[in-house]
Design an enzyme around this catalytic site. Structure first.
Site, short mmCIF file in Angstrom:
data_model
loop_
_atom_site.label_atom_id
_atom_site.label_comp_id
_atom_site.label_asym_id
_atom_site.label_seq_id
_atom_site.Cartn_x
_atom_site.Cartn_y
_atom_site.Cartn_z
NE ARG A 33 40.13 28.96 63.25
CZ ARG A 33 40.46 29.70 63.23
NH1 ARG A 33 40.53 29.86 61.76
NH2 ARG A 33 40.32 30.23 63.92
CB SER A 54 36.06 31.31 65.57
OG SER A 54 35.96 30.42 63.79
CE LYS A 82 41.42 34.21 54.73
NZ LYS A 82 42.43 34.26 55.87
CB THR A 96 46.80 43.95 57.84
OG1 THR A 96 46.71 42.96 56.96
CG2 THR A 96 47.58 44.54 57.86
CB SER A 151 47.82 39.13 55.76
OG SER A 151 48.24 39.15 54.07
NE ARG A 198 44.25 40.52 53.59
CZ ARG A 198 42.97 39.88 54.89
NH1 ARG A 198 43.66 40.34 55.73
NH2 ARG A 198 42.16 38.91 54.08
N GLY A 240 43.54 37.73 66.33
CA GLY A 240 42.09 38.16 67.55
C GLY A 240 40.94 37.74 66.04
CG ASN A 241 37.12 36.78 66.90
OD1 ASN A 241 36.87 37.34 67.20
ND2 ASN A 241 37.01 35.82 67.92
CB VAL A 242 35.69 38.81 62.05
CG1 VAL A 242 35.02 40.50 61.87
CG2 VAL A 242 36.16 38.22 61.33
CB THR A 251 38.93 40.04 68.96
OG1 THR A 251 38.55 39.47 69.35
CG2 THR A 251 40.46 40.39 69.54
CB CYS A 307 51.11 32.32 56.85
SG CYS A 307 51.68 31.82 58.43
#
Length: 569
Positions: A11, A13, A82, A125, A127, A130, A148-150, A152, A240
């Site tokens: 990917r 990212s 994961k 989160t 998840s 979580r 979003g990515n980390v 973001t 997921c």
């Protein structure tokens, strides 16, 4: 191999590229002359960043990358373990697991820890796993979806949209942002996602040169741990969308696995299993089945399942179907029990007792069904005989191995793919070794034929008989009246007594038959020999694999154009 450019797919990212560089660096250390090119690919998960992960289904970060593998645009693919679905297509292989990074979840918050968050604080989160475990620790918190990515997500936290984020530690560390972590959550308190912290490199199974190169990167403890976790998830048939977690690690030469299944309100069932490092899949499967029986199946209930409202006929004997039935009901299906076979004990046991009395001359005893395990265990108990340590045991798959460990002793060998062909081909044999194959009277010849072709001396003995079950008539009625949407066959013998039910009378009015689902290659082969073509075959011979296969074929049928009504003459 060194003269060919090796193309790694990933990917695009920042985190994915950082992870890919870890793999590239490891390869260059092994082979300084290797030529590497990184190919960035966009996945469904990247494109649909506006949709919650729990609504996108399985494989959203890998499907397009695996397509690039298959068509030769890339030689291998770097994934966060994961992100991988719990089942893998047979034409692909997980060639290398790199040493695992920290698998813990962490908190990032200006308040510090979860305990210090104010009442009703907003915690971000994406998840369900979580969210479930955090809610169990602090029921007053507001758990909010965040995509979003980390970078973001951290910007949203800084802007005040959230009071805290719960993220994977490994991602922050790999991006050089570990200083922003304010709390590390213990893996026994908040069990991580399956494969969290591990990087895996995937390749085509037939690309021997790439697989050989990548295998040099493989870290055995990480592989064992992640395979145990993946087997746990595969047995649940969960992805997921489920609040399910598992984390394994090697301790004192043994593999310790802790896992959970939870509900959105924070209720959970948890368990711990310890077992041999060389049988990780058995460990994962056994713990999954334990948690399903302990109430976990109810927590996997989904309203968006393709099976919701569908009627599914189960042809396996009821006493062997508890976990499968629980999973189907959790997915909203109505289960109709139609056992097409019944197992009968032998009236004369002389031959069986003679074989079991001569186990000292046997190198391997191989089991391809739970029925065989029970039959042999009953005779051993009746005669107060134990299997000598010199006789090694093999099982075709997780469920058989689970029962074998409970009734006789743990299996020393389970094939990578849970079917008779793989068992015969992968069993570690020496020329001339003796194998005892306890079988039912209707068992196929694939296993003994392949073992003999490898130079083994195979002694097969019938330990139980299979007869038509009371559910054959019920199944015939369901098919004739179109009152079931799918029929699940879990063994070749279960097909034998039901095949004629699906034979269409050309003079009869056309009725759309239910979807037919097969548990694996042996059952599929039996179907085809009897003139049936399955609509789907389970990717893994597990209860979860069968549920996933049913979802797949029912979804395909629901999306297909409606059949035209029959013409009336």
């Amino acid at each position: 191999m060194n003269n060919r450019e090796t193309v790694l797919g990933t990917r695009g990212s920042a985190l994915a590229l950082a992870q890919t560089e870890i793999v590239c660096s490891a390869l260059r250390l092994l082979e300084p002359s290797v030529a590497i090119r990184v190919e960035r690919l966009r996945t469904t998960g990247d494109v649909r960043s506006d949709v919650p992960l729990s609504q996108l289904g399985r494989g959203i970060f890998v499907t397009e990358i695996e397509s690039a593998l298959r068509d030769g645009r890339i030689h291998c693919a770097v994934h966060s373990a994961k992100d991988l679905p719990s089942t893998l297509a047979s034409d692909l292989t997980l060639a290398a697991f790199l040493p695992r990074a920290d698998a813990r979840d962490v908190v990032v918050s200006r308040h510090g820890t979860l305990r210090k968050l104010p009442p009703a604080a907003r915690v971000g989160t994406s998840s369900p796993r979580r969210a479930c475990q955090i809610r169990a620790l602090r029921s007053d918190l507001e758990l909010c979806d965040v995509r979003g990515n980390v970078d973001t997500r951290l910007r949203k936290l800084a802007s005040g949209e959230f009071d805290a984020l719960v993220l994977a530690a490994a991602g922050l560390v790999r991006l050089g942002r570990s200083s922003e972590i304010t709390e590390w959550l213990d893996t026994d308190a908040v069990i991580p996602s399956v494969g969290q912290g591990a990087l895996v490199v995937e390749a085509r199974a037939d690309d021997a040169a790439t697989v050989r190169l990548l295998h040099r990167l493989d870290d055995a403890p990480t592989r064992a741990a992640v395979l145990a976790e993946r087997a746990f998830l595969a047995e649940l048939g969960a992805g997921c969308r489920a609040a399910a977690g598992a984390y394994a690690r090697v301790e004192g030469g043994q593999l310790r696995l802790v896992a959970m299944i939870g509900a959105p309100d924070g209720r959970q069932v948890r368990g711990i299993r310890v077992g041999p490092v060389d049988r990780p899949e058995t460990l994962g499967t056994s713990l999954a089945r334990e948690l399903l029986r302990g109430g976990g199946a109810a927590f996997l209930a989904r309203t968006d399942s393709a099976l919701a409202g569908k009627r599914v006929a189960i042809t396996r004997p009821a006493e062997q179907s508890a976990e499968l039935i629980a999973l189907l009901r959790a997915n909203g299906a109505h289960v109709v029990s139609c056992p097409t076979i019944a197992i009968e004990r032998l009236k004369a046991t002389t031959e069986v007792d003679a074989e079991l009395g001569d186990l000292g001359s046997v190198d391997w005893m191989v089991f391809t069904s739970a029925n065989a395990v029970n039959a042999v265990a009953d005779r051993l108990d009746a005669r107060a005989v134990r299997v000598p340590a010199s006789t090694r045991l093999a099982a075709v798959g997780g469920a058989t191995a689970h029962l074998l460990a409970r009734r006789i002793r743990p299996a020393e060998f389970i094939p990578k793919r849970w079917n008779a062909e793989a068992l015969a081909d992968e069993l570690p044999l020496s020329q001339g070794q003796t194998i005892l194959f306890p079988r039912g009277d209707l068992a196929g010849e694939v296993l003994p034929c392949r073992l003999r072709a490898r130079g083994a001396i195979v002694r097969d003995v019938v330990v139980y008989r299979t007869v038509a079950g009371l559910g054959v008539r019920e199944l015939a009625s369901c098919v004739r009246n179109a009152t079931v949407d799918a029929v699940v066959f879990t063994s070749p013998s279960s097909v034998r007594f039901a095949a004629e039910i699906f034979t269409t009378d050309p003079e009869a009015a056309p009725v759309e038959r239910p979807a037919i689902v097969s548990i694996g290659p042996s059952t599929t082969r039996a179907m085809r020999e009897l003139g049936l073509v399955p609509d789907a075959e389970a990717a893994t011979q597990s209860d979860g694999g069968m549920v996933e296969a049913q979802e797949r074929c029912v979804t395909a049928r629901d999306r297909a154009p409606a059949l035209s009504p029959p013409a009336h003459v």
